[in-house]
Design a protein around this motif. Structure first.
Motif, PDB file in Angstrom:
ATOM      1  N   GLU A 116     -15.020 -96.895 -13.946  1.00 34.95           N
ATOM      2  CA  GLU A 116     -15.051 -96.523 -12.584  1.00 34.95           C
ATOM      3  C   GLU A 116     -14.778 -97.790 -11.817  1.00 34.95           C
ATOM      4  OE1 GLU A 116     -18.060 -92.684 -12.685  1.00 34.95           O
ATOM      5  OE2 GLU A 116     -18.821 -94.718 -11.602  1.00 34.95           O
TER       6      GLU A 116
ATOM      7  N   SER B 129     -15.507 -95.404  -8.186  1.00 33.80           N
ATOM      8  CA  SER B 129     -16.986 -95.406  -7.615  1.00 33.80           C
ATOM      9  C   SER B 129     -16.979 -95.676  -6.207  1.00 33.80           C
ATOM     10  CB  SER B 129     -17.896 -96.059  -8.492  1.00 33.80           C
ATOM     11  OG  SER B 129     -18.078 -97.272  -8.423  1.00 33.80           O
TER      12      SER B 129
ATOM     13  N   SER C 162     -22.349 -91.024  -9.528  1.00 31.07           N
ATOM     14  CA  SER C 162     -21.082 -91.720 -10.426  1.00 31.07           C
ATOM     15  C   SER C 162     -21.716 -92.429 -11.602  1.00 31.07           C
ATOM     16  CB  SER C 162     -20.029 -92.805  -9.671  1.00 31.07           C
ATOM     17  OG  SER C 162     -21.001 -93.675  -9.272  1.00 31.07           O
TER      18      SER C 162
ATOM     19  N   ARG D 123     -17.387 -84.695  -9.250  1.00 28.21           N
ATOM     20  CA  ARG D 123     -16.937 -85.630 -10.352  1.00 28.21           C
ATOM     21  C   ARG D 123     -18.019 -86.138 -11.472  1.00 28.21           C
ATOM     22  NH1 ARG D 123     -16.242 -91.356  -7.836  1.00 28.21           N
ATOM     23  NH2 ARG D 123     -16.632 -91.720 -10.084  1.00 28.21           N
TER      24      ARG D 123
END
Lengths: 239, 239, 239, 239, 239, 239
Positions: free
Chosen positions: C89, C230, D46, D121
């Motif tokens: 990410e 992210s 995340s 996500r």
């Protein structure tokens, strides 16, 4: 009913041994047709050998299909089920591999069971069939490290090796039945069963009874997708 | 470094397309050798075709091995990884299948991904490779129902079909990357990536970089058991 | 091409060892950038250590990304692939974990293989990576019960322990290749390969070649869902 | 009995909501201790956030352990079970993640069930917990694509979205219960249960009852191997 | 709260032992109701016994449900969770099997663990519960080959056998906790824990705390599909 | 050869229908013995019903075993294979469940296939058999939501419902064959096969041919462990 016993290698004595095992379990009115690879390898003991063997299976089945007396079903008599998927595309009638037949049969008489195959380098090939059938949680694959060529004149001289490995299967893996992992081992069934005290399964015998059952149910390979009839063999040409 | 791109079918234009894709990712000093099956089928679209294709792979690799300039590694350029295990036994250097290479590559850039293969009847053959690698929980296999013969002059005319199937993969299966499921689709990489906005992976390109990496690490196939060198091809004879 | 070798712990000698292993397999024109955690733990040997290590990976990658010379790709040099998902990410370019790279590489040269990790308490952490990749049916994880701190000056003094465990892997688990299960073991590759006669895979070397391949294919992490960029690090604040 | 409810993010209102849900199911004599991350991210959405969250969990638990009134057990109140393994090493008493607790609870009242998590996500992060527990064959993970920040003032405004997704779970996946896939959704339990007519499980409530049960059985984390006490936090230093 | 401890066999001393173990972990205000099968087998040690036991569970629960003081929840006190699915259809309140409860509890305090059941012939029945829960990758099932009848007067005389098998579990399978695989073994918890140094889990104690937790959360069996209320017992008639 | 067709419910017309299906595939010299549960439920449509059904299977088999003309093998004619494991302990000869037989048969003629069972609440019971056999990756279970009581006078009136569900199986799940998921559906085989164009498998017919094959191979249940003969039924007494 006519059932062809297809041996993917070129050694006729192995075809005869397989057909004899089939005959011991087949219905009295089933006609067994011995089919030996006309070209290829003398025994299937590697992945390269399997490439030869699979094509032999296809070629011999195409020959049978074109013959006047087309078999009603086929048994592929090679542990590892070499060429069985291709055979299903090539044959009008159902095709049963000796390995899948043996594993299914074992699962009906024993919760856990072991395959004893040979030589050792083919361990993973047998495991692949186990995995394709989803039976990893019930089946262990062990091996005796002798070549298949050893079996030309029968397998009784290997009884001690198979008994030792079978004992290991029972003691260390809780196996409750043994599957013989090669087409030429039928004469071990009785002695090994006596030595171990558990069912011993020979795949060609198992396969012929299952093939008979499929014909009795008028079932053959689905043509819906995966095993639709393949393009004609004439497409296989020299470049 | 010399890497052979082995096409298991007899269609030379497919070998050229595969080699071109390999060339787009290979190191500048890697020499790519185009190897086309000299006998067999014009395209691999069934299990029968795979039987022909696997033997072609073995035969061509044995020929390469016997040549003066033995390749350092091989890429098998057929989705489904036809003959790859046998190839490992036959080759001195490492062998990489385009399917396994594509799936591994996809798993590094996307959590979930989809293969779009063709024709539809080969769906289960691609899934078999996915299952052998243990990636069922991350990979879905979809298909466009066109024949491989369609690809003789490139694949751009299939862009709409692949885009539609790719959109389905993203929307219904949460795919985050697409693997092209046939050797002749390299010219779709750019347009499909543009249309879908996710990475599109071409297996021959992926495989050649992995083969380079194996050679760079001086790694080749283990001979300990499963892929030990096979018995010599001269054992394959007419009965 | 610029590839950062990210060591999640604070021990610079380990970064150097990892980079040296990477250098042994990398292309001659690849520039390797050594990145050592600036805060955190001296070695990663527990789940608590992994919590520190994962954040170190993220922090160092964010630093690299903000730098003038952003790397084209990253290799995370810690067995267990600590922080790799987060790294994907955080980084613009692709990220390869040494564990996933080693396991994929092993699967291409050996049907079954074994990881030998250390210390023993991290066994399950390595198995988690194996399971995430779906390779449980092909990979066994064993351990030598020494601390990673042992490796400060190299790992040759552990050769006998690794040889013994490797021998067990070959004999009892049919392993056909060995994966070194820690970042500081590169100097064992040659001696262990000589002792066991099977391929020995070092994950950082494997990872760097795979990272090079991803860059060569112009592939990077999919942003479609799981590894979308992210939220900015500035959101991480004191309460 | 003293049970700490550990929120890995820095948003105190979420800790309060989690503790309120725990309180609705806890024994009357259980003392709930609210623990909010003192540094880190405002919400965990995340993998980068998880890296921050896991370290927050460890840090806060180490602080609790050093305090005069050490909790008897811990509940980690973040869907995805961020930091739970590390927490087991750090805490003397047992640690229960809200995700594992919710999944186990669901499996006792429904054969198949669905997690509805948020934002989309994080789908694969929830699935990872499902897979670690081996419940893939009984649990589907769906998502509502809203940010966790949405929950600052409660979740009732999301009822329609959750009802729609829950209806999909029942109709398309045969789910028979719903697991709320985020720590701040406790106020949805009643309304969603009324709307869908199946059990709705909130993980923090489930976890606190399981933690109470572990303490009642005098059970805590095994130190035999995987979760042995970790090295002291003082080892985490600046380089 | 009223929780019925249902013993599927007719041996009242076993019910008492199970209830005593439940009492050691239950809340002080929980009322435990001892329920012994009024017909059936004296102990459950085979699949035939399980057929008797499952019907006993259903019959006794139907009796409890029709009584003035219907229990709030049920614990089925037989390793193998005989009749638990049927019980869920028959009972208004939640039902917890001692095996599923023990396995879930073990998974929270140990990464890998082992069940030690008895007699050996029931090995696969325990494994079936493990497989249904998806915990094969974390749990090994071992056995002491004594009959359940052995437990009429307690199990302390089996301590050496269980210690030996437990030691094997720790050494050969990396187990980090032990689950006692029979309802009558509660008096082994303390001594075995002392001998092995790892958590020892007794399923009835585990189950009663989980049942309490379900009631505290006002959760009961979903009626959406699999465990919908069954047709009335009056449908079971003589032909 | 004498094969008993055991119907676990008390509805004689269902036994007759099952025996008729068996008769359509059995060898001409096989004697089929109709066995109907003398007590229990009129149809098996829930887990409670299965508890009754399993005991009926055991009781009727014990009666057959004690009779003058002991059957050579048994077929259990209830989808879900109720009581099959117990039956193996009780019978001297082999026992084949109609579900396992149907699934194995399907796997030989189709790569992917679907079970269509009824009523919908038994979906998970059929799936359990699929999972026990390891065929999850090849088999989908769908349902028509009618009660088994619907079948008293045949199933032809359900043809449209089964055709619609079968079409869904082919289109949405790539099924290539259909397994009828209830014992009373034999008269649908022909019409459904005509409507869908793929093989339709009826489990009792499949099972009788497999049972014949086991007898022909002189195979019966292994007594080594899991299915050792059970303790005598006289142990089942009133308390």
């Amino acid at each position: 009913m006519r059932i062809a016993i297809v041996n993917p290698n070129t050694t006729q004595s192995m075809t005869q041994a397989a057909a004899a095992s089939a005959g011991s379990a087949a219905r009295s009115d089933t006609v067994l047709i011995e089919v030996t690879a006309s070209t290829g390898v003398a025994s299937v003991e590697s992945h390269v050998d399997e490439a030869w063997g699979a094509l032999s299976v296809v070629t011999e089945i195409e020959r049978c299909e074109a013959s006047a007396e087309r078999p009603d079903a086929y048994v592929v008599a090679c542990f590892g089920d070499t060429g069985v998927s291709a055979a299903r595309e090539a044959a009008a009638g159902p095709v049963v591999g000796m390995t899948e037949a043996a594993l299914m049969t074992a699962s009906l008489v024993a919760h856990r069971f072991a395959v004893i195959t040979m030589p050792k380098r083919t361990l993973r090939q047998s495991e692949q069939v186990v995995r394709n059938l989803g039976l990893e949680h019930r089946c262990t694959v062990l091996a005796v490290d002798e070549t298949v060529a050893e079996l030309a004149e029968g397998s009784l001289h290997l009884l001690d090796l198979f008994t030792a490995e079978g004992r290991l299967a029972l003691d260390a893996y809780d196996a409750e039945a043994i599957v013989l992992g090669c087409a030429g081992l039928a004469d071990l069934v009785g002695p090994l069963q006596a030595a171990l005290g558990v069912p011993v399964i020979e795949g060609v015998a198992a396969a012929v009874t299952i093939a008979e059952g499929l014909v009795a149910q008028s079932l053959t390979t689905s043509r819906a997708l995966t095993w639709a009839r393949s393009s004609s063999p004439s497409e296989a040409v020299s470049a």
